[in-house]
Design a protein around this motif. Structure first.
Motif, PDB file in Angstrom:
ATOM      1  N   PRO A 143      -1.407  -1.336  -9.166  1.00 11.17           N
ATOM      2  CA  PRO A 143      -2.369  -1.393  -8.055  1.00 11.17           C
ATOM      3  C   PRO A 143      -2.749  -2.804  -7.604  1.00 11.17           C
ATOM      4  CG  PRO A 143      -3.510  -0.888 -10.092  1.00 11.17           C
ATOM      5  CD  PRO A 143      -2.046  -0.946 -10.426  1.00 11.17           C
ATOM      6  N   PHE A 144      -3.007  -2.924  -6.296  1.00 14.66           N
ATOM      7  CA  PHE A 144      -3.649  -4.105  -5.731  1.00 14.66           C
ATOM      8  C   PHE A 144      -4.634  -3.642  -4.658  1.00 14.66           C
ATOM      9  CE2 PHE A 144       0.140  -3.563  -3.080  1.00 14.66           C
ATOM     10  CZ  PHE A 144      -0.325  -3.789  -1.786  1.00 14.66           C
ATOM     11  N   LEU A 145      -5.616  -4.496  -4.382  1.00  9.40           N
ATOM     12  CA  LEU A 145      -6.722  -4.151  -3.481  1.00  9.40           C
ATOM     13  C   LEU A 145      -6.686  -5.050  -2.253  1.00  9.40           C
ATOM     14  CD1 LEU A 145      -9.562  -2.803  -2.868  1.00  9.40           C
ATOM     15  CD2 LEU A 145     -10.565  -4.660  -4.217  1.00  9.40           C
ATOM     16  N   GLU A 146      -6.881  -4.456  -1.066  1.00  4.95           N
ATOM     17  CA  GLU A 146      -7.002  -5.205   0.175  1.00  4.95           C
ATOM     18  C   GLU A 146      -8.377  -4.954   0.787  1.00  4.95           C
ATOM     19  OE1 GLU A 146      -2.481  -5.558   1.982  1.00  4.95           O
ATOM     20  OE2 GLU A 146      -3.735  -3.873   2.606  1.00  4.95           O
ATOM     21  N   VAL A 196      -6.707   0.576  -1.647  1.00  6.91           N
ATOM     22  CA  VAL A 196      -5.993   0.360  -2.902  1.00  6.91           C
ATOM     23  C   VAL A 196      -4.575   0.892  -2.741  1.00  6.91           C
ATOM     24  CG1 VAL A 196      -5.942   0.768  -5.379  1.00  6.91           C
ATOM     25  CG2 VAL A 196      -8.141   0.557  -4.205  1.00  6.91           C
ATOM     26  N   TRP A 197      -3.601   0.058  -3.109  1.00  4.95           N
ATOM     27  CA  TRP A 197      -2.192   0.422  -2.984  1.00  4.95           C
ATOM     28  C   TRP A 197      -1.494   0.344  -4.342  1.00  4.95           C
ATOM     29  CZ3 TRP A 197      -0.304   1.801   1.848  1.00  4.95           C
ATOM     30  CH2 TRP A 197      -1.093   1.453   2.955  1.00  4.95           C
ATOM     31  N   ASP A 198      -0.414   1.118  -4.448  1.00  3.79           N
ATOM     32  CA  ASP A 198       0.490   0.997  -5.589  1.00  3.79           C
ATOM     33  C   ASP A 198       1.691   0.185  -5.124  1.00  3.79           C
ATOM     34  OD1 ASP A 198       2.074   1.388  -7.872  1.00  3.79           O
ATOM     35  OD2 ASP A 198       2.984   3.197  -7.005  1.00  3.79           O
ATOM     36  N   TRP A 199       1.881  -0.970  -5.732  1.00  2.00           N
ATOM     37  CA  TRP A 199       2.935  -1.891  -5.292  1.00  2.00           C
ATOM     38  C   TRP A 199       4.315  -1.349  -5.631  1.00  2.00           C
ATOM     39  CZ3 TRP A 199       6.675  -4.563  -8.111  1.00  2.00           C
ATOM     40  CH2 TRP A 199       7.339  -5.593  -7.427  1.00  2.00           C
ATOM     41  N   ASP A 200       5.238  -1.502  -4.676  1.00  3.21           N
ATOM     42  CA  ASP A 200       6.647  -1.174  -4.884  1.00  3.21           C
ATOM     43  C   ASP A 200       7.491  -2.369  -4.493  1.00  3.21           C
ATOM     44  OD1 ASP A 200       6.407   1.402  -5.917  1.00  3.21           O
ATOM     45  OD2 ASP A 200       6.337   2.321  -3.927  1.00  3.21           O
ATOM     46  N   LYS A 204       7.593  -0.860   0.353  1.00  2.00           N
ATOM     47  CA  LYS A 204       6.994   0.386   0.847  1.00  2.00           C
ATOM     48  C   LYS A 204       5.946   0.858  -0.159  1.00  2.00           C
ATOM     49  CE  LYS A 204      11.173   1.754   3.347  1.00  2.00           C
ATOM     50  NZ  LYS A 204      12.251   2.777   3.514  1.00  2.00           N
ATOM     51  N   HIS A 205       4.794   0.190  -0.123  1.00  2.67           N
ATOM     52  CA  HIS A 205       3.749   0.455  -1.109  1.00  2.67           C
ATOM     53  C   HIS A 205       3.126   1.830  -0.883  1.00  2.67           C
ATOM     54  CE1 HIS A 205       4.427  -3.732  -1.805  1.00  2.67           C
ATOM     55  NE2 HIS A 205       3.838  -4.112  -0.679  1.00  2.67           N
ATOM     56  N   ASP A 206       2.767   2.480  -1.984  1.00  5.17           N
ATOM     57  CA  ASP A 206       2.179   3.818  -1.914  1.00  5.17           C
ATOM     58  C   ASP A 206       0.662   3.723  -1.783  1.00  5.17           C
ATOM     59  OD1 ASP A 206       4.671   5.170  -2.291  1.00  5.17           O
ATOM     60  OD2 ASP A 206       4.568   4.632  -4.423  1.00  5.17           O
ATOM     61  N   PHE A 207       0.126   4.492  -0.864  1.00  5.38           N
ATOM     62  CA  PHE A 207      -1.318   4.523  -0.624  1.00  5.38           C
ATOM     63  C   PHE A 207      -2.008   5.303  -1.741  1.00  5.38           C
ATOM     64  CE2 PHE A 207      -4.976   6.772   1.361  1.00  5.38           C
ATOM     65  CZ  PHE A 207      -5.738   5.671   1.722  1.00  5.38           C
ATOM     66  N   ILE A 208      -3.003   4.665  -2.381  1.00  5.77           N
ATOM     67  CA  ILE A 208      -3.772   5.346  -3.418  1.00  5.77           C
ATOM     68  C   ILE A 208      -5.071   5.896  -2.839  1.00  5.77           C
ATOM     69  CG2 ILE A 208      -5.040   5.072  -5.593  1.00  5.77           C
ATOM     70  CD1 ILE A 208      -2.948   3.073  -6.484  1.00  5.77           C
ATOM     71  N   GLY A 209      -5.821   5.056  -2.132  1.00  3.81           N
ATOM     72  CA  GLY A 209      -7.078   5.519  -1.562  1.00  3.81           C
ATOM     73  C   GLY A 209      -7.825   4.390  -0.878  1.00  3.81           C
ATOM     74  N   GLU A 210      -8.949   4.742  -0.272  1.00  2.15           N
ATOM     75  CA  GLU A 210      -9.715   3.754   0.474  1.00  2.15           C
ATOM     76  C   GLU A 210     -11.197   4.064   0.391  1.00  2.15           C
ATOM     77  OE1 GLU A 210      -8.158   4.203   4.416  1.00  2.15           O
ATOM     78  OE2 GLU A 210      -9.308   6.019   4.812  1.00  2.15           O
TER      79      GLU A 210
END
Length: 509
Positions: A143-146, A196-200, A204-210
């Motif tokens: 995960p990373f946060l924007e 919050v994303w899951d890095w790939d 094409k990062h996967d969306f976790i939530g907002e």
């Protein structure tokens, strides 16, 4: 009585010389205070302040009476002229009001200045998360946060992206710092959209939530308390009946860092020490010859004088001591024990008086004068107050002959409370000077040591030959405020509050 405040342009000299309406614009007027010989006006005048400009002001005090026939009579009780720089450097400026005959009256005027607090503060934030959704089959999410700021027009501006924490559903991201202006434009209730994303590795990062937050909410973590938000995936919320969230994002720390401004330091007792170094090498030509760069024309100042006055006129407002003037390691007033001159006019007179008495020679070495001012700055660093900042103005006509020593001296000076301004006079090749400026790369000493701060500003005078003196001063001095702030912030030196330094002194006419 009431007070009018007027501002002068840079078309000519002081406001006493600017009698035309077009050259003197009224800024504002105070309220009228009746039947009082010691009025204290409540009206506050808000002015934009620019260190690199001479901002002339005129204060006029008026008295209004009713005559026997019912008509109102208005009398000017006096006026006072100064610059905004003088007011700022003193914080409280007291002067006598001059009558219309330009004689000093018994009335005094006191002007107090203070800086309007802006949104220049920084905020330090520390985020973590727990129980984030797992988006990977053979490992855990990365995960990373924007954080995005939502602008007034609905658009979003990325404020910060954290690093990626690999293979962890309970990440702790590194603490980061951003300005309040960048985070929320100074609006503590502005919406911040956090994702919050899951890095790939394929991008094409996967969306976790907002979730949405405000800085007002984040301030709840200032006292060490945690602030939490549910991380929501809108699609899951619609599709999954028992869906609660995709994890919890936690703000562990919110710390506001006060960033002091140039005005904070100037109004907090910082003193500017201004030194001028003038090139008296033979390449300038015999001052008695009209082709010489040092030739004193009876009606037209030479380039040395133009540059000296343009920059010195501004710096003298902040120099609480007199201006020291040195050239080729000798005082141009020929007083080695006291090389100081009374203001920029004193420097001009000393320069003009010394020309007939000296023999020009070479080579052009500027490292010694940089080292000389650096020694004074170094002594200041070891004092308890450490609130003097040194500006060295070098006026030279050509290529310097001690480039290696000069680079070494500048690198050393970059660790000290010091800035260097170089003005190239004449039509020589100033390529080496532009190298010292560091705008095209980091300046290094001959041994490879880089400058700690960019402290040199170089301009060739020929670029301003047909421009106003104000344009030259604005260009060479524009970087000084940031250089002053950068130095004191890097050393953790805070400006003093008014009670911590000496009482204001008055300027003479």
């Amino acid at each position: 009585s009431w007070m009018d405040v007027k501002a002068g342009t840079e078309t000519g000299g002081g406001l006493s010389e600017l009698t035309g309406v077009l050259l003197c614009v009224q800024v504002d007027r105070t309220e009228v205070i009746r039947s009082c010989i010691n009025p204290t006006f409540s009206k506050v005048f808000t002015l934009d302040y620019y260190f690199e400009e001479v901002q002339r002001l005129r204060f006029e005090l008026y008295d209004m009476n009713s005559s026997h026939n019912g008509m109102r009579e208005i009398d000017c009780l006096g006026a006072m002229e100064c610059t905004l720089g003088q007011i700022v450097s003193q914080r409280k400026l007291c002067r006598a009001l001059l009558k219309q005959s330009n004689t000093v009256g018994k009335s005094m005027i006191t002007i107090t200045a203070e800086e309007l607090t802006g949104n220049d503060d920084y905020v330090e934030l520390s985020f973590s998360a727990r129980k984030l959704d797992d988006k990977d089959f053979f490992s855990k999410s990365d995960p990373f946060l924007e954080i995005y700021r939502v602008n007034d027009d609905g658009t979003q501006q990325l404020v910060y992206r954290t690093e990626t924490v690999m293979n962890n559903l309970n990440p702790v991201w590194k603490t980061f710092k951003t300005s309040l202006n960048c985070l929320c434009s100074g609006d503590h209730e502005r919406i911040l959209k956090c994702t919050v994303w899951d890095w790939d590795s394929n991008g094409k990062h996967d969306f976790i939530g907002e979730f949405e937050a405000t800085f007002k909410e984040m301030r709840g973590a200032i006292d060490g308390k945690q602030v939490q938000w549910e991380c929501i995936n809108p699609k899951y919320k619609v599709k999954k009946k028992n869906y609660r969230n995709s994890g919890i994002v936690i703000l562990n720390q919110c710390k506001i860092i006060k960033m002091h401004s140039f005005l904070d330091y100037i109004m907090g007792g910082c003193q500017i020490q201004f030194t001028v170094a003038i090139d008296f090498t033979a390449s300038n030509g015999d001052p008695r010859n009209s082709c010489s760069l040092h030739y004193i024309h009876p009606y037209q100042p030479n380039e040395y004088l133009k540059a000296l006055v343009a920059v010195g006129e501004i710096c003298q407002d902040y120099d609480r001591c007199a201006i020291s003037t040195v050239s080729h390691d000798f005082a141009i007033n020929f007083n080695e024990e006291n090389p100081e001159c009374a203001g920029i006019q004193g420097v001009v007179e000393a320069y003009q008086n010394c020309l007939p008495k000296i023999q020009l020679y070479g080579p052009t070495n500027i490292a010694p004068i940089i080292q000389k001012v650096a020694n004074s700055a170094s002594e200041e660093v070891h004092t308890r107050e450490a609130m003097q900042y040194f500006i060295l103005l070098i006026l030279t006509d050509g290529v310097i002959t001690d480039m290696a020593d000069t680079r070494e001296a500048i690198v050393h000076a970059s660790h000290l409370p010091m800035s260097i301004i170089i003005v190239g006079v004449g039509n020589a090749d100033f390529t080496d000077m532009q190298t010292l400026d560091g705008d095209d790369g980091i300046l290094r000493s001959p041994k490879g040591e880089p400058v700690l701060r960019d402290i040199v500003q170089f301009v060739p005078f020929r670029n301003f030959k047909h421009a106003s003196p104000a344009a030259l001063a604005k260009t060479v001095l524009a970087e000084v405020p940031n250089q002053v702030v950068d130095y004191y912030n890097s050393k953790g030196i805070k400006p003093k509050v008014p009670s911590e330094f000496e009482a204001p002194r008055t300027f003479g006419h």
